[in-house]
Motif scaffolding. Sequence first.
Motif, PDB file in Angstrom:
ATOM      1  N   LEU A   1       0.892  -1.153   0.000  1.00 25.29           N
ATOM      2  CA  LEU A   1       0.000   0.000   0.000  1.00 25.29           C
ATOM      3  C   LEU A   1       0.934   1.208   0.000  1.00 25.29           C
ATOM      4  O   LEU A   1       1.416   1.644   1.037  1.00 25.29           O
ATOM      5  N   PHE A   2       1.227   1.687  -1.198  1.00 24.63           N
ATOM      6  CA  PHE A   2       2.289   2.671  -1.372  1.00 24.63           C
ATOM      7  C   PHE A   2       1.703   4.079  -1.325  1.00 24.63           C
ATOM      8  O   PHE A   2       0.762   4.393  -2.058  1.00 24.63           O
ATOM      9  N   VAL A   3       2.267   4.932  -0.461  1.00 26.31           N
ATOM     10  CA  VAL A   3       1.728   6.267  -0.212  1.00 26.31           C
ATOM     11  C   VAL A   3       2.663   7.316  -0.794  1.00 26.31           C
ATOM     12  O   VAL A   3       3.882   7.298  -0.555  1.00 26.31           O
ATOM     13  N   THR A   4       2.101   8.229  -1.563  1.00 21.19           N
ATOM     14  CA  THR A   4       2.839   9.383  -2.056  1.00 21.19           C
ATOM     15  C   THR A   4       1.934  10.605  -1.929  1.00 21.19           C
ATOM     16  O   THR A   4       0.786  10.498  -1.487  1.00 21.19           O
ATOM     17  N   THR A   5       2.443  11.765  -2.283  1.00 18.37           N
ATOM     18  CA  THR A   5       1.666  12.998  -2.113  1.00 18.37           C
ATOM     19  C   THR A   5       1.523  13.721  -3.441  1.00 18.37           C
ATOM     20  O   THR A   5       2.238  13.439  -4.407  1.00 18.37           O
ATOM     21  N   ALA A   6       0.613  14.678  -3.453  1.00 16.06           N
ATOM     22  CA  ALA A   6       0.409  15.461  -4.668  1.00 16.06           C
ATOM     23  C   ALA A   6       1.659  16.233  -5.047  1.00 16.06           C
ATOM     24  O   ALA A   6       1.888  16.519  -6.227  1.00 16.06           O
ATOM     25  N   ALA A   7       2.465  16.602  -4.071  1.00 16.41           N
ATOM     26  CA  ALA A   7       3.665  17.381  -4.358  1.00 16.41           C
ATOM     27  C   ALA A   7       4.867  16.513  -4.688  1.00 16.41           C
ATOM     28  O   ALA A   7       5.830  17.003  -5.284  1.00 16.41           O
ATOM     29  N   ARG A   8       4.845  15.205  -4.334  1.00 13.32           N
ATOM     30  CA  ARG A   8       6.041  14.371  -4.481  1.00 13.32           C
ATOM     31  C   ARG A   8       5.804  13.130  -5.338  1.00 13.32           C
ATOM     32  O   ARG A   8       6.678  12.273  -5.418  1.00 13.32           O
TER      33      ARG A   8
ATOM     34  N   LEU B   1      -0.034  -4.469  -5.701  1.00 16.17           N
ATOM     35  CA  LEU B   1       0.240  -3.061  -5.413  1.00 16.17           C
ATOM     36  C   LEU B   1      -1.037  -2.236  -5.468  1.00 16.17           C
ATOM     37  O   LEU B   1      -1.879  -2.414  -6.352  1.00 16.17           O
ATOM     38  N   ALA B   2      -1.171  -1.349  -4.507  1.00 15.83           N
ATOM     39  CA  ALA B   2      -2.187  -0.298  -4.551  1.00 15.83           C
ATOM     40  C   ALA B   2      -1.499   1.007  -4.172  1.00 15.83           C
ATOM     41  O   ALA B   2      -0.574   1.012  -3.354  1.00 15.83           O
ATOM     42  N   LEU B   3      -1.927   2.100  -4.763  1.00 14.73           N
ATOM     43  CA  LEU B   3      -1.269   3.389  -4.574  1.00 14.73           C
ATOM     44  C   LEU B   3      -2.230   4.359  -3.902  1.00 14.73           C
ATOM     45  O   LEU B   3      -3.401   4.460  -4.291  1.00 14.73           O
ATOM     46  N   VAL B   4      -1.724   5.078  -2.895  1.00 16.14           N
ATOM     47  CA  VAL B   4      -2.505   6.102  -2.209  1.00 16.14           C
ATOM     48  C   VAL B   4      -1.879   7.453  -2.508  1.00 16.14           C
ATOM     49  O   VAL B   4      -0.710   7.700  -2.164  1.00 16.14           O
ATOM     50  N   LEU B   5      -2.634   8.315  -3.161  1.00 16.70           N
ATOM     51  CA  LEU B   5      -2.193   9.683  -3.434  1.00 16.70           C
ATOM     52  C   LEU B   5      -2.741  10.564  -2.324  1.00 16.70           C
ATOM     53  O   LEU B   5      -3.931  10.855  -2.270  1.00 16.70           O
TER      54      LEU B   5
ATOM     55  N   GLY C   1      -3.449   0.283 -14.701  1.00 16.09           N
ATOM     56  CA  GLY C   1      -4.402  -0.587 -14.043  1.00 16.09           C
ATOM     57  C   GLY C   1      -4.188  -0.682 -12.547  1.00 16.09           C
ATOM     58  O   GLY C   1      -4.958  -1.344 -11.856  1.00 16.09           O
ATOM     59  N   THR C   2      -3.140  -0.022 -12.040  1.00 20.32           N
ATOM     60  CA  THR C   2      -2.904  -0.040 -10.600  1.00 20.32           C
ATOM     61  C   THR C   2      -4.066   0.634  -9.871  1.00 20.32           C
ATOM     62  O   THR C   2      -4.532   1.701 -10.269  1.00 20.32           O
ATOM     63  N   ARG C   3      -4.535  -0.003  -8.817  1.00 22.60           N
ATOM     64  CA  ARG C   3      -5.613   0.589  -8.028  1.00 22.60           C
ATOM     65  C   ARG C   3      -5.091   1.864  -7.369  1.00 22.60           C
ATOM     66  O   ARG C   3      -4.075   1.845  -6.671  1.00 22.60           O
ATOM     67  N   LEU C   4      -5.784   2.970  -7.595  1.00 25.95           N
ATOM     68  CA  LEU C   4      -5.338   4.273  -7.111  1.00 25.95           C
ATOM     69  C   LEU C   4      -6.405   4.887  -6.215  1.00 25.95           C
ATOM     70  O   LEU C   4      -7.557   5.027  -6.605  1.00 25.95           O
ATOM     71  N   PHE C   5      -5.993   5.241  -5.014  1.00 32.30           N
ATOM     72  CA  PHE C   5      -6.867   5.950  -4.076  1.00 32.30           C
ATOM     73  C   PHE C   5      -6.326   7.363  -3.894  1.00 32.30           C
ATOM     74  O   PHE C   5      -5.104   7.569  -3.859  1.00 32.30           O
ATOM     75  N   THR C   6      -7.231   8.317  -3.787  1.00 37.15           N
ATOM     76  CA  THR C   6      -6.819   9.690  -3.496  1.00 37.15           C
ATOM     77  C   THR C   6      -7.396  10.112  -2.148  1.00 37.15           C
ATOM     78  O   THR C   6      -8.545   9.821  -1.822  1.00 37.15           O
ATOM     79  N   VAL C   7      -6.559  10.793  -1.376  1.00 41.49           N
ATOM     80  CA  VAL C   7      -6.970  11.294  -0.062  1.00 41.49           C
ATOM     81  C   VAL C   7      -6.873  12.815  -0.109  1.00 41.49           C
ATOM     82  O   VAL C   7      -5.773  13.371  -0.227  1.00 41.49           O
ATOM     83  N   PRO C   8      -8.016  13.517  -0.049  1.00 39.68           N
ATOM     84  CA  PRO C   8      -7.977  14.987  -0.143  1.00 39.68           C
ATOM     85  C   PRO C   8      -7.190  15.602   1.011  1.00 39.68           C
ATOM     86  O   PRO C   8      -7.116  15.049   2.110  1.00 39.68           O
TER      87      PRO C   8
END
Length: 643
Positions: free
Chosen positions: A166-173, A193-197, A223-230
């Motif tokens: 569960l890989f976490v990155t940010t809008a700026a990085r 893999l799933a990605l958290v923005l 096709g990677t599952r992508l989640f966004t966290v405001p």
Amino acid sequence: MDLLAALEALRRPLDRELFPLAVGESAADRRALRELAGQLDDYLLPRLRSLDAPLLAVVGGSTGAGKSTLVNSLVGADVSEPGVLRPTTLVPTLVVSPADRAWFMGQNVLPGLSRATGTGPGALRVVTSDALGAGLALLDAPDIDSVVAANRELAAQLLAAADLWLFVTTAARYADEVPWSFLRSARERSTALALVLDRVPAEAIEPVSRDLSRLLAENGLDGTRLFTVPEAALPSERARLPEESVRPISRWLTGLAADAAERSRVVRQTLSGALDSLATRVPALAQAVERQQGAFDGLRSVVAGAYAGGLADFDAGMRDGSLLRGEVLARWQDFIGTGDLMRSLESRVGWLRDRIVGFFTGRVPEAQLRDALENGVAALIRGAADGAAERALDGWSAAPGGSGLLDRLGPMEAARLSRASPDLARRSEAAVRGWQEYVLDLVREEGAERRTAARVASFGVNGAGLLLMLGAFASTGGLTGIEVGIAGGTSLLSQKLLEAVFGDQAVRTLTVRARADLRDRVRGLLEEESRRFTAQLEALEPPKGTAEALRSAADRVHTHRTQLPAPTGPPALSPLGNPTGPPALSPLGNPTGPPALSPSEDPTGPPAPFPPEDPTGPPASSSPHDPTGPSPSSSDGPEEGRP
């Protein structure tokens, strides 16, 4: 042999350091070795022993991405320690359900990390939470780009041990290179893999999500599952995210925990990818081991050449007359004086024999000449050994891997190697005395013949033996002036007298045997000296056949690879990429709560990312710093190169 046994056989050659020399890309080779051994220990072997064990999801990402805050928000409790200081996650935190606690407290997963009590980077803190359903655990890993090297290495180790990232990155990085190097690794090994923005301003959700989807596609992760966290204004660093912000993630994880078939598919996907990666990783490692072996062979060849040169130096010293200087020469001068004796050799051999008999029977004690000869030969051996040691050390300094080896040994050990060993003097003297006894035995053996017995008796065994010893050192090279005549006379005189006793053919045979025996003894001494160098190599050198053992083990793994059933049915995770996912469930730990809304129905949740070429969406942003997108915060630091 089954698949598990094949993997165990692959693991065994990795128990020692295989890349001690600085040859080629040795730092990368050592890192590849650690990664392979670590993944075998932490993931492949434990997982293969228990395919139905709980699924481990590792939450990883860059510093400041909000991993700990996300974990706390998903389980609804402060189980991990967020903060403004970097790095934050010093000790990884594993959150498990009460039903799975015993499994994770044992050495089934990450056996090299202590549980619960440790506080350093090598410990694993286990926390129980009722919010997690049985069958799924979350691990908050250190930052992959931490300023602390141990944290970076631990983060990589934990990700390699995961069933799911569960890989976490940010809008700026999100475009930084370091995270993408890990994501490409996940692609190469087919890791689920799933990605958290995370921390996405409301106005930037569309363009940033679109650009991130584009980068995923360009890097083979479409096709990677992508989640966004405001982005949310939190009252403190320890505050948790609003429930609606993480609801899509918690809903998905809850569904994964509740669906045994889906968990099994995730496990087999990641396990299959890790096994398939061995087909390239192990041969590359074996090739690197062969480079090391070549460097060790080169260093050993340097030592062999240096000590072969030492033996050649001794051979030259035997033949150039230099041994007949000093004390040996002084003893002969007592009897010979100048070259007058040489001029009478042909006509007065009988008279000379009488003079020599007197010499050996008391005028000049034979022990003095024998001792002088012993000291001279021992000094010649020590000089040859010193020269060989110096050449070997110089050769190592210039050979591939040698300089680093000397640095590893340290200046004191290098200085010790540059000279002959301290006890060589004692061993040399013992060897020369053994040789002298051998020569006397030759004389006794030859004197046993009836035709020579009387003549040997007239000289005495010791006298004839000393003449034979002197006859082993011939020629006049290296001497000057009157020394040439005297030293040459010494050698020639001993030869003429021996011929008078034994005959010319016997003298040639005896001299050859005496020289050969002495040379063999000196060779043995120099080989012992050379082992001071080769012992340094043997202490570090990988066992012979390691490279071939690795290749054979990899072949056996490939042969038994079919014993692992491949994932079946529609997959849920990248790179399998099922966009529909598991059934919608309530947030973690709230199975009775209201049904979760889909992203399109839930106005508070993040929208699904646009397709890369959706004509109805706004223009795609080519950069995370597009004027319509977010600006990086000061805590996130400068953006690195885009993938």
